[in-house]
Scaffold this motif. Structure first.
Motif: not given
Lengths: 464, 85
Positions: B52-59, B63-64, B67-75
């Motif tokens: 469960a902890a590993a699942g939380t970390i994976a999510v 998300r992190i 965040l970066f990939s959507s920023k990159k595609s926006d760029d």
């Protein structure tokens, strides 16, 4: 009508056993198991999994089909026949990973329907081409809140540990799994673990903590019988399955370029003209014979298996002894437009009959029932590199199918010269003439061709 | 609730850490008289907590990255727009 014959490997299951009756595959369902299985059927899971190809097509049929064997059964299930039964010790790394992911995907979907799996045997997965399919409908049982995952250890030994052993140490799972049909135990895997592996949450959960628990149980066996029955919340059950799915789908083998066979298609002794002639010869032979199934002996990365599929062969099973070439073949198989299943096989030592009474898992020779065999440039590896008598090599090839194409590579070929350069030539009878004489005594030669470079002869033959 | 592993209780976390510490030097021994699956079932609550902890970390991690990939595609999108005549 012949009697229903029990198929080896299913005798351990008290819920039901598998029988063959006139080519039909039947599974008996005991009265006790039927009560549970009817609840599974009512959940709709079985229909859903059959519809998307995850479970072999399965239907309820009369127990009469089981004949005398079915007197104790509530009813029977009929499964569609798997064209070529295989075992995990014959699968590539990629295939074992696909089988593991299928098991986990099914487990996750089952939980969503209030169903779980009673075990996690890798032998419950079979392949149709490169696609894994689950075959044991009776291992689905109703899930009750709090039930732990009974098959966790079996999943680890039969799927996870062999994959990890391969990734961590570079040791392919084939010989280990064939030697121990239950899979790779934790103790063996721990010998391959390095410090960095101990820092992984995944390995901690599924390798090191179970190993610690096992050790604790050995020193204090009363822990197993004492206390209350352990429970596991359904959310945590799902988390375990999902963690394993994420971990296993990310596992891959390091790329190695020092293998001989992975470059074979581009690095061999014949010219482009020779290659074109070989392609034409093989294609014409397959088009003429129209085989439903082809066995590609020494399939390498599957170049000629693809050619066979393009020439409308119904399916191709490949045999390959080099693990690196086998991985490429499986990766290719996933892209081919037709069913191709490459398997690990050292042709000088194919999978034997083994397990309980030597009948639990059938030998490769018993399972091979193909219409056509491709034996392209493999004879010299068997007759010269492995010292097998040429006549016996030919006998074995002919036993796999009633027709086929054999490529004989003579002593003047540069590849055979390399083979003989490091050893004494004790093969006076290894000649093209002797090869043709041995073949002609057993089958009808349909066509022959000499490749323009090297010392290679192609022969298309059929049983008389 | 632990801030690093929200799905783990303090007790479970301590227990996992202790087990991890113990494990570093453990070889496995074959079980002769106990059903082999038992060893795994006994510790499944701990395995489940780690999963469960590993699942939380994976999510959290996806998300992190998202965040970066959507920023990159926006760029990229804005770059493409800027090249329009």
């Amino acid at each position: 009508m012949t009697a229903a014959r029990r198929i080896g490997g299913s005798f351990r299951d008290p819920s039901g056993q598998v029988f063959e009756n006139n080519g039909r595959i039947l599974r008996s369902v005991s009265t006790a198991a039927a009560v549970k299985f009817d609840r599974v059927l009512a959940s709709g899971l079985i229909d859903e999994l059959v519809a998307d190809g995850s479970l072999v097509p399965t239907k309820k049929v009369s127990r009469e089909l089981l004949q005398a064997e079915g007197t104790q059964a509530a009813y029977a299930l009929e499964h569609e026949r798997i064209p070529f039964v295989t075992y995990p010790y014959e699968w590539s790394f990629g295939a074992l990973r696909e089988a593991a992911l299928l098991h986990l995907k099914i487990q996750e979907r089952a939980l969503a329907k209030g169903v779980t799996l009673s075990d996690a045997s890798a032998y419950n997965v079979q392949f149709v081409g490169a696609k894994p399919v689950f075959i044991d409908a009776l291992s689905f049982i109703p899930y009750e809140e709090g039930m732990p995952w009974a098959g966790h250890r079996q999943f680890c030994e039969q799927f996870l540990n062999p994959l990890l052993m391969y990734v961590w140490s570079g040791v392919p799972h084939h010989a280990l799994f064939r030697g121990r049909l239950e899979g790779v135990p934790n103790g063996l895997l721990l010998s391959a673990a390095r410090w960095r592996h101990k820092l992984s949450l995944n390995a901690l959960a599924h390798v090191f903590i179970p190993a610690w628990s096992e050790r604790a149980l050995v020193s204090r066996p009363e822990r197993a019988s004492g206390a209350k029955r352990p429970t596991l919340a359904s959310g945590r059950y799902l988390a375990i399955v999902q963690q394993l799915s994420r971990w296993i789908s990310a596992l891959s083998l390091p790329t190695r370029k020092d293998r001989v066979w992975t470059n074979y298609a581009s690095d061999n002794s014949y010219s482009l003209d020779g290659r074109d002639l070989k392609v034409r010869f093989v294609r014409d032979a397959i088009l003429a014979d129209r085989p439903r199934s082809v066995l590609d002996i020494g399939c390498n990365t599957g170049e000629f298996s693809r050619l066979a599929l393009e020439a409308h062969a119904g399916m191709v099973v490949g045999l390959e002894a080099d693990p690196a070439a086998l991985e490429l073949a499986f990766a290719n198989a996933q892209r081919f437009n037709g069913p191709f299943l490459p398997l690990y096989c050292d042709t000088a030592n194919p999978s034997p009959s083994q397990g309980w009474l030597g009948r639990e898992r059938e030998s490769l020779n018993e399972r091979v029932r193909t219409d056509f065999a491709l034996s392209l440039a493999v004879i010299h590896h068997m007759a010269i590199a492995r010292n097998l008598p040429l006549a016996e090599v030919i006998e074995w090839i002919l036993s796999t199918a009633p027709a086929g194409v054999i490529e004989f590579v003579g002593k003047q070929d540069p590849m055979v010269k390399v083979l003989l350069s490091s050893r004494e030539d004790i093969f006076p009878d290894y000649t093209r003439e002797e090869f043709l004489k041995l073949l002609e005594a057993r089958v009808k030669i349909v066509a022959t061709a000499e490749l323009p470079s090297g010392d290679r002869t192609l022969v298309h033959y059929r049983a008389r | 609730m632990n801030p690093c592993f929200p799905s783990l209780s303090r007790r479970q976390l301590m227990c996992s850490a202790l087990m991890a510490a113990l494990l570093f030097s453990l070889p496995a021994t074959a079980l002769a008289y106990i059903d082999p699956g038992t060893a795994n079932i006994l510790v499944q609550a701990v395995i489940g907590a780690i999963a469960a902890a590993a699942g939380t970390i994976a999510v959290f991690w996806s998300r992190i990255r998202g965040l970066f990939s959507s920023k990159k595609s926006d760029d990229k999108k804005s770059d493409n727009n800027s090249t329009q005549p």
